[in-house]
Scaffold this motif. Structure first.
Motif, short mmCIF file in Angstrom:
data_model
loop_
_atom_site.label_atom_id
_atom_site.label_comp_id
_atom_site.label_asym_id
_atom_site.label_seq_id
_atom_site.Cartn_x
_atom_site.Cartn_y
_atom_site.Cartn_z
N ASP A 75 40.09 29.29 51.19
CA ASP A 75 41.36 29.96 50.92
C ASP A 75 41.89 29.60 49.53
O ASP A 75 42.42 30.45 48.82
N GLN A 76 41.75 28.34 49.14
CA GLN A 76 42.18 27.93 47.80
C GLN A 76 41.36 28.64 46.72
O GLN A 76 41.91 29.10 45.71
N TRP A 77 40.06 28.74 46.92
CA TRP A 77 39.22 29.44 45.94
C TRP A 77 39.56 30.93 45.90
O TRP A 77 39.50 31.55 44.83
N ASN A 78 39.91 31.50 47.05
CA ASN A 78 40.30 32.90 47.09
C ASN A 78 41.57 33.12 46.27
O ASN A 78 41.65 34.07 45.48
N GLY A 79 42.56 32.25 46.45
CA GLY A 79 43.79 32.33 45.65
C GLY A 79 43.51 32.15 44.16
O GLY A 79 44.08 32.86 43.32
N LYS A 83 44.24 34.77 40.96
CA LYS A 83 44.98 34.37 39.75
C LYS A 83 44.17 34.68 38.49
O LYS A 83 44.70 35.19 37.50
N VAL A 84 42.88 34.37 38.53
CA VAL A 84 42.01 34.65 37.37
C VAL A 84 41.92 36.15 37.12
O VAL A 84 41.99 36.60 35.97
N LEU A 85 41.79 36.94 38.17
CA LEU A 85 41.73 38.39 38.01
C LEU A 85 43.03 38.95 37.43
O LEU A 85 43.00 39.84 36.57
#
Length: 108
Positions: A75-79, A83-85
């Motif tokens: 979930d943290q990597w998904n968030g 943010k990067v996108l």
């Protein structure tokens, strides 16, 4: 070693060390030694049952905790990905605005 009752039933299915050769014999061997609890008292049977339940519960709880931690990391990597996108979209928009400004300057 196996009792005479068990060893007479499967005389050729054990190797030289007395271990079962095929799966059926292995299951029978395990059943005979681990699940025939006739010689245990009620207290030992209850203790063994309770201990088994505690061990099973601990394993399930550990696996659940591990899965939950992995889910939190995902979930943290998904968030982070979103943010990067968003930042890359803002960067592309800024580059397009700069390109449009330079083109307008060159025209005038």
């Amino acid at each position: 070693m196996l009792s005479s009752k068990v060893s007479n039933q499967f005389t050729n299915s054990y190797d030289a060390d007395g271990f079962p050769v095929c799966l059926h014999d292995l299951l029978f061997y395990l059943y005979w030694y681990f699940f025939m609890l006739n010689n245990f008292s009620i207290a030992k049977k209850l203790t063994l049952s309770f201990t088994s339940l505690i061990i099973i519960f601990s394993v399930v709880a550990g696996l659940s905790l591990f899965s939950f931690v992995q889910l939190e990391k995902a979930d943290q990597w998904n968030g982070h990905t979103y943010k990067v996108l968003d930042k890359s979209s803002a960067l592309i928009a800024a580059i397009i605005d700069q390109e449009t400004g330079v083109r307008g300057y060159l025209v005038s």
